[in-house]
Design an enzyme around this catalytic site. Structure first.
Site, PDB file in Angstrom:
ATOM      1  N   CYS A  47       1.175  -0.938  -0.126  1.00  0.00           N
ATOM      2  CA  CYS A  47      -0.023   0.355   0.037  1.00  0.00           C
ATOM      3  C   CYS A  47       0.809   1.070  -0.539  1.00  0.00           C
ATOM      4  CB  CYS A  47      -0.866  -0.192   1.186  1.00  0.00           C
ATOM      5  SG  CYS A  47      -0.453  -0.013   2.904  1.00  0.00           S
ATOM      6  N   HIS A  70      -1.801   1.256   7.224  1.00  0.00           N
ATOM      7  CA  HIS A  70      -1.562   1.356   6.179  1.00  0.00           C
ATOM      8  C   HIS A  70      -2.230   2.632   5.227  1.00  0.00           C
ATOM      9  CE1 HIS A  70      -4.375   0.101   2.605  1.00  0.00           C
ATOM     10  NE2 HIS A  70      -5.358   0.712   2.898  1.00  0.00           N
TER      11      HIS A  70
END
EC number: 3.4.19.12
Length: 963
Positions: A318, A888
């Site tokens: 990510c 994230h």
């Protein structure tokens, strides 16, 4: 003198040591009996791709020659002929020069001519007649040369002037074309190219239909590509690339279109495949590497907004997806790749670059994302390229999006650097000169070595000022930058969670949340805890507990920075010292471990293992009770909350069992044999303060290393001296022999099960302070920039060498902004790293979507008539959610075509409102200068395109809540 020639790769090597100039002027006549030849390349015996065309060209050349009126020239004397052909300025001895023509003459004819002119009789029967090269051709239709002809054995090479002399004197056999070849220049040598390279050109979707085309060894791959595009009628807007099929049957990309056919090691008969990019931005060959090719028919026909395309998470990627989405939404950089401007600027020879592979991989991603044919794409090839050139990004570990962004910008710059050979540039100090002059010189020096679209778009200029604290010497330099890493205003306090263990056994351990100074000491922690508990700091001892043992016992003067947020910190109430001092009346503090005896996995179960459990204790023992018996009673008191005392019946029952045990073979009790499992490598023992030697040792008072002796009344547990790791072996090193011992409470499994309450032992209470949360006031982005430009003193690890003092100094340093780039990247330094700690700052930074004004921070004399040069609008944000060890990354970005903001979360893309962009997760900000935005959007302004990236938003029902 001519040197014996060598044949290599279709090239005839001839080495010359002289270089006279030769000029042949006028038209030379031909003889009656032979046909003259034209010098045009159309009549060469090159074996063209189209045999019929080649034959027609030769026939036409012969016909033109026959139509001419032959002119007879009197043959010069034989000696004159020899000198003109062999030794004159136009003869064979002249050196080769790149680009000029040389001609092949059949060796047998030439030898006969040599015999003729050397014989001295002009009317001799050895007259050679017309030049006849028939022995050099495979056939008389295509006039293709035979393979493997060798100079000196099959033919001789003559310069153009000598060739034309011979033709004018003797003529050329009827119908034969001249065999003209060019001189090519290779590194350190010049050669006659006897055999040009014949390549078979095909398209990737029609391998059965080929075009045979001849190329010189010095022709570029770009010429091969252009020829292929012409032969296959490719549209100008279509992207193409070449592959070469090697001898093993696999395909190699011809990346660099500037290298020659020889450098690419292409050979005659080699298959060259031209590949055309599909409309969705992908290459047909790349489908072999893509992982999600199972696209439905709906996906294949998908048409969406260009640029609104997700990126599949390949496993902790990510961070890469977030950086790529931000960069993909930089308008001028994306247009640069979509318009194929990068193809002419790829730098394959830059030793600091990645051979153009990173730039091509990124270009492929951009073309796919902005084709409008994908909902999401798989960046597998790009990930592989990044890992190949930056080993830190290999595998699938989590990384920092800003670190990848820094690598990617540097890699793209070096791959697209227009400077092919970097010159040495010496950095110069200001030396009292005006800033304007020094800044201009620094920028010009930077551009002399670094000139690319990345520099044009992202690079700005700092002014760095260093002041020596001793002599006051001032050093001013101007340095380029690609992004600003600005610090966040941080609090000088930190929150630590600790467990307080009181001496009163009736009280459970207490969990506390303490606010302590970041640069404080262990004593500051004790003072803060004292305010909650009422216990004096002098009666506290701080320990780091790990894996049921003391990892470290802290001294009061040690810094708090040595405690990490993840450490389990226990603070014990004590009434003495851990170091026993002879003659002192203070209580002795004894470290105590809990161990359980478990059957070992041995073939006859002949011994027992010991395993640590529970939380260790620091027990204060009065000196007058410092015996094994007294220690047992003290420990029974300290454990009374969760250890039940046996009644008389239990003791009798235990005695009977013990007597039965004694009738059997002797079973060894706790010994020095190290029966406990070895500790794990990371489970180190305590530090200084625990193993200090002292004249008054525990063993001196207790007299033995274990208790109770055998054949004594049954107790709940046994006691034994152990080392700091909790093992019984204390004689492994001289230090352990004289060190303060630890005590282990060893439980039998049955006794532990009957009398030890594990639930109660693990119980604790939370103090009211546990609910305390430090409030963090939001900060403005301008405050971070002000902090970035604040004067600071260099650290001891990074001193500055003062040229005036001639020594390293801790100088003061100040950075100022002199020139800002078109795209300004601002990195918020949320992650803090020290020797002992790592933390993430989740402070809310308030940043404007529009009109971020830098006029107050730029110190260069400003152009007041154009304020847009200092105002910026936001176009993208890289977000990080979570903490240090996990998290994230996502992206907010504004589409350059529609002006709509979108939220990119790996392969998911959703439109968002502007009020959702600002959050505590903002990590890297991308700002575009307003004058650049106006310039880029001006051609489309009349068609209704938005005038700013921050544009109107659709109804809120279409948006997702990303906060």
């Amino acid at each position: 003198m001519a040197v014996a020639p060598r044949l290599f790769g279709g090239l005839c090597f001839r080495f010359r040591d002289q270089n006279p100039e030769v000029a042949v002027e006028g038209r030379l006549p031909i003889s009656h009996s032979c046909v003259g030849c034209r010098r045009e390349r159309t009549a060469m015996a090159t074996g063209a791709a189209n045999p019929a065309a080649a034959a027609a060209a030769v026939a036409a050349a012969v016909a033109v020659a026959e139509d001419r009126e032959p002119q007879r020239e009197e043959l010069p004397g034989l000696d004159s002929q020899w000198r003109q052909i062999e030794n004159g300025e136009s003869g064979r001895e002249r050196p080769l020069r790149a680009g000029e023509s040389w001609f092949l003459v059949e060796k047998h004819w030439y030898k006969q001519w040599e015999a003729y002119v050397q014989g001295g009789d002009q009317d001799s029967s050895t007259f050679p007649g017309c030049i006849n090269n028939a022995a050099l051709f495979q056939d008389e239709i295509n006039w293709r040369l035979k393979e493997g002809l060798v100079e000196g054995e099959d033919y001789v090479l003559l310069p153009a002037a000598a060739w034309h002399y011979l033709v004018s004197w003797y003529g050329l056999e009827h119908g034969q074309p001249p065999i003209e070849r060019k001189v090519i220049e290779l590194p350190n040598i010049q050669k006659v190219e006897v055999y040009p390279v014949e390549l078979l050109l095909v398209r990737h979707n029609d391998l059965g239909k080929s075009h045979t085309v001849q190329f010189s060894h010095t022709d570029s791959i770009g010429l091969v590509l252009r020829t292929a595009r012409e032969r296959f009628l490719v549209e100008p807007q279509e992207d193409t690339r070449l592959w070469a099929k090697n001898s093993e049957g696999s395909l190699d990309r011809l990346y660099d279109t500037h290298i020659t056919v020889l450098d690419a090691a292409l050979e005659t008969g080699q298959l060259i495949i031209m590949e055309t990019r599909k409309k969705d931005g992908t290459w047909p060959s790349a489908q072999l590497h893509v992982m999600n090719n199972n696209m439905s028919e709906e996906d294949e026909d998908f048409r969406g907004q260009p640029g609104v395309c997700g990126l599949t998470n390949l496993g902790n990627t990510c961070f890469m997806n977030s950086a790529l989405q931000c960069l993909s939404n930089v308008p001028q950089l994306t247009e640069y790749f979509l318009n194929n401007c990068y193809l002419e600027e790829l730098n394959f020879r830059n030793p600091l670059g990645m051979k153009g592979e990173i730039a091509e991989a990124y270009a492929d991603l951009v073309k796919q994302a902005w084709s409008g044919h994908h909902r999401s794409i798989v960046p597998h090839v790009f990930k592989k390229k990044v890992g190949h050139f930056a080993s830190q990004f290999l595998g699938y570990q989590q990384h920092d999006s800003q670190e990848l962004l820094s690598f990617l910008l540097d890699g793209l710059h070096e791959d697209l650097n227009r400077v092919k050979k970097k010159e040495y540039v010496e950095l110069c100090d200001a030396a009292g000169r005006p800033d304007q002059e020094v800044a201009q010189e620094a920028w010009q020096n930077h551009k002399r070595r670094n000139d690319s679209v990345i520099v044009d778009t992202f690079h700005g200029l700092f002014k760095s000022t260093l002041v020596c604290p001793d002599c006051g010497n001032v050093s001013v330099t101007f340095d380029p930058f690609c992004y600003l890493s600005v610090p966040l205003p941080v609090s000088h306090k930190r929150v630590l969670e600790v467990f307080f263990i009181p001496m009163d056994p009736r009280r459970k351990p207490e969990q506390h949340r303490l606010v302590v100074p970041k640069k404080g000491k262990i004593s500051d922690l004790c003072v803060a805890l004292s305010k909650h508990t009422g216990i004096s700091p002098e009666r506290m001892m701080v320990a780091d507990v790990f894996s049921h043992r003391f990892y470290k016992l802290y001294q009061l003067e040690e810094p708090l920075s040595s405690i990490l947020d993840r450490d389990d910190i226990f603070v014990y109430e004590v009434s003495g010292r851990i170091e026993a001092i002879e003659g002192s009346r203070e209580d002795i503090v004894v470290p105590v471990y809990l161990r359980e005896r478990t059957p070992a996995r041995d073939y006859n179960n002949s011994y027992y293992g010991l395993m640590l459990f529970g939380h260790p204790l620091l027990v204060s023992v009065p000196r007058d009770r410092f015996t094994w018996e007294g220690l047992y009673n003290v420990l029974m008191y300290r454990l009374s909350r969760y250890v039940t005392k046996p009644n008389s019946d239990d003791e009798d029952d235990g005695d009977e069992k013990e007597d039965d045990e004694e009738d059997k073979d002797d079973v060894p009790g706790p010994s020095t044999g190290g029966s406990l499992r070895d500790p794990e490598p990371e489970q180190a023992g305590p530090s200084s303060g625990v193993t200090n030697r002292c004249p008054f040792l525990l063993d001196n008072c207790l007299g033995t290393s274990q208790w109770p002796p055998r054949r004594r009344r049954k107790q709940l547990f046994t006691l034994q001296t152990v080392n700091s790791n909790g093992t019984s072996d204390r004689t492994t090193s001289p230090e352990e022999v004289h060190a303060q011992p630890y005590i282990a409470i060893d439980w039998e499994p049955e006794m532990k099960k009957r009398y030890y309450d594990e639930v109660e032992a693990e119980g604790y209470v939370k103090h009211d302070c546990v609910g305390y949360v430090m409030k963090k006031a939001p900060v403005r982005l301008q405050e971070c920039i002000e902090l970035f430009t604040t004067v600071e003193t260099l650290e001891k690890e990074n001193p500055w060498y003062c040229p005036s003092c001639k020594q390293h100094q801790l100088a003061t340093k100040k950075l100022d902004l002199w020139m800002l780039p078109e795209i300004l990247i601002i990195h918020l330094k949320r992650f803090s790293y020290t020797k002992f700690s790592r933390e993430k700052l989740d402070t809310l930074v308030e940043f404007p979507i529009r009109d971020l004004d830098f006029s107050e921070f730029v110190i260069q004399p400003q152009n007041e008539s154009n304020p847009e040069l200092y105002k910026y609008d936001l176009i993208a944000v890289s977000n990080h959610y979570g903490g240090m060890r996990d998290g994230h990354y996502t992206t907010f970005a504004c589409n350059k075509d529609s002006g709509q903001w979108h939220y990119f979360d790996d392969n998911s893309v959703s439109p968002v409102n502007e009020n959702q962009i600002e959050s505590k997760a903002a990590y890297v900000l991308f700002y575009q200068r307003q004058d650049v935005a106006r310039r880029l959007l001006s051609p489309a302004g009349s068609s209704g395109a938005p005038a700013s990236p921050a544009c109107s938003s659709p109804p809120s029902s279409e948006f997702m809540d990303v906060n």
